[in-house]
Scaffold this active site. Structure first.
Site, PDB file in Angstrom:
ATOM      1  N   ARG A   1       0.819  -1.214   0.000  1.00  0.00           N
ATOM      2  CA  ARG A   1       0.000   0.000   0.000  1.00  0.00           C
ATOM      3  C   ARG A   1       0.851   1.261   0.000  1.00  0.00           C
ATOM      4  O   ARG A   1       0.476   2.266  -0.599  1.00  0.00           O
ATOM      5  CB  ARG A   1      -0.957  -0.043   1.205  1.00  0.00           C
ATOM      6  CG  ARG A   1      -2.147  -0.939   0.916  1.00  0.00           C
ATOM      7  CD  ARG A   1      -2.711  -1.629   2.130  1.00  0.00           C
ATOM      8  NE  ARG A   1      -3.777  -2.530   1.698  1.00  0.00           N
ATOM      9  CZ  ARG A   1      -3.555  -3.744   1.184  1.00  0.00           C
ATOM     10  NH1 ARG A   1      -2.322  -4.186   1.029  1.00  0.00           N
ATOM     11  NH2 ARG A   1      -4.574  -4.507   0.799  1.00  0.00           N
TER      12      ARG A   1
ATOM     13  N   ASP B   1     -18.058   6.025   9.157  1.00  0.00           N
ATOM     14  CA  ASP B   1     -16.805   5.327   8.929  1.00  0.00           C
ATOM     15  C   ASP B   1     -15.705   6.374   8.794  1.00  0.00           C
ATOM     16  O   ASP B   1     -15.991   7.541   8.465  1.00  0.00           O
ATOM     17  CB  ASP B   1     -16.888   4.481   7.650  1.00  0.00           C
ATOM     18  CG  ASP B   1     -15.948   3.291   7.685  1.00  0.00           C
ATOM     19  OD1 ASP B   1     -16.436   2.141   7.814  1.00  0.00           O
ATOM     20  OD2 ASP B   1     -14.720   3.500   7.602  1.00  0.00           O
TER      21      ASP B   1
END
Length: 284
Positions: free
Chosen positions: A39, A146
């Site tokens: 990532r 979220d």
């Protein structure tokens, strides 16, 4: 990875893990090196930064880039009617206990935190419409939150594939979703408008408090990724997010018992949940 594709040093890996921990509460380390470096490499390529040091400086200076990296690390595995026993408990036990202290038309607030791509809060809406006879007698507000802004955008769009819908009965798919668009179906507009989506971070007291207080909070399968310190912070924020007498639903492999003694464990026919105690009566 670092400059010219070399693996991160142990020191630089720790610096990045510390950065992620401060913003998400999730603890990463050497055992997740491959996951982290993949990532990181994607972020460096996307931003055109040549070295880890320059990318870390960019993360600290650019909230949008930090947000994109954090989004790439969050776990978003979910589907409709996941842990259905808790939905049964919501309708058969939790809501009846909540509304016995309310009048018709009063506000009842339900929170899915974290909500990922929206399957959970939309499942709550569908379940209540299908199974709770008093759904129209109260002002039901469903909020999904979220810290991953990308999944919030997907939740508001409301497009879902076959895997997300696999456990939802076919008649409900036909009733609550539009005709297929290729391999995906979009949840109907009435349902999309029945859920409000906001950004919030479970370990950030300010962003949690900004959402107000709720009667039921679903916070499932996230505490397992936290260390003890983050779990403590999350438990405090979740307790404060509940109205007195409100209920907290955790994932099947999670327990509040070893994290906080402030909640009361309640055993219902369909599920074990945690309750914020009612405030003691004030003497006249």
């Amino acid at each position: 990875m670092s400059e010219e594709g070399a693996p991160l040093s142990a020191e630089d890996l720790q610096r990045l893990c510390d950065f992620l921990y401060r913003r998400t509460g999730i603890s990463y380390g050497e055992t997740k090196r491959y996951y982290i470096e993949r990532r990181l490499a994607q972020g460096m390529e996307r931003s055109g930064t040549p070295s880890f040091q320059s990318y870390l400086a960019l993360l600290r200076a650019s909230p949008p880039e930090a947000e994109r990296l954090i989004n790439s690390f969050t776990v978003n595995e979910t589907y409709f009617y996941r842990e259905e026993h808790q939905l049964r408990c919501l309708g058969s036990s939790l809501l009846p206990e909540i509304v016995e202290r309310r009048g018709a038309g009063d506000l009842v607030r339900l929170w899915s935190m974290p909500c990922s791509t929206g399957e959970e809060p939309y499942s709550i809406a569908i379940w209540l419409l299908e199974n709770w006879p008093l759904v129209d007698a109260y002002n039901i507000e469903i909020v999904g939150s979220d810290l991953d802004t990308a999944v919030l955008a997907a939740a508001m769009e409301g497009l879902y594939g076959e895997r997300a819908l696999a456990r939802l009965p076919g008649d409900l798919v036909a009733r609550y979703f539009e005709a297929p668009r290729g391999a995906r179906r979009r949840i109907i507009q009435d349902l999309r408008e029945s859920v409000r989506f906001t950004d919030a971070n479970l370990v950030d007291a300010g962003s949690m408090a900004a959402q107000g207080q709720f009667d039921v909070v679903f916070c499932r399968n996230v505490l397992i990724y936290f260390d003890d310190e983050s779990r403590q912070a999350a438990s405090r924020n979740l307790f404060d997010a509940l109205n007195p007498g409100g209920f907290l639903c955790l994932g099947h492999s999670e327990s509040m018992a070893r994290i906080s003694g402030r909640f009361t464990l309640r055993r219902f026919e369909d599920a074990i949940v945690y309750q914020r105690p009612h405030e003691p009566a004030v003497a006249p």
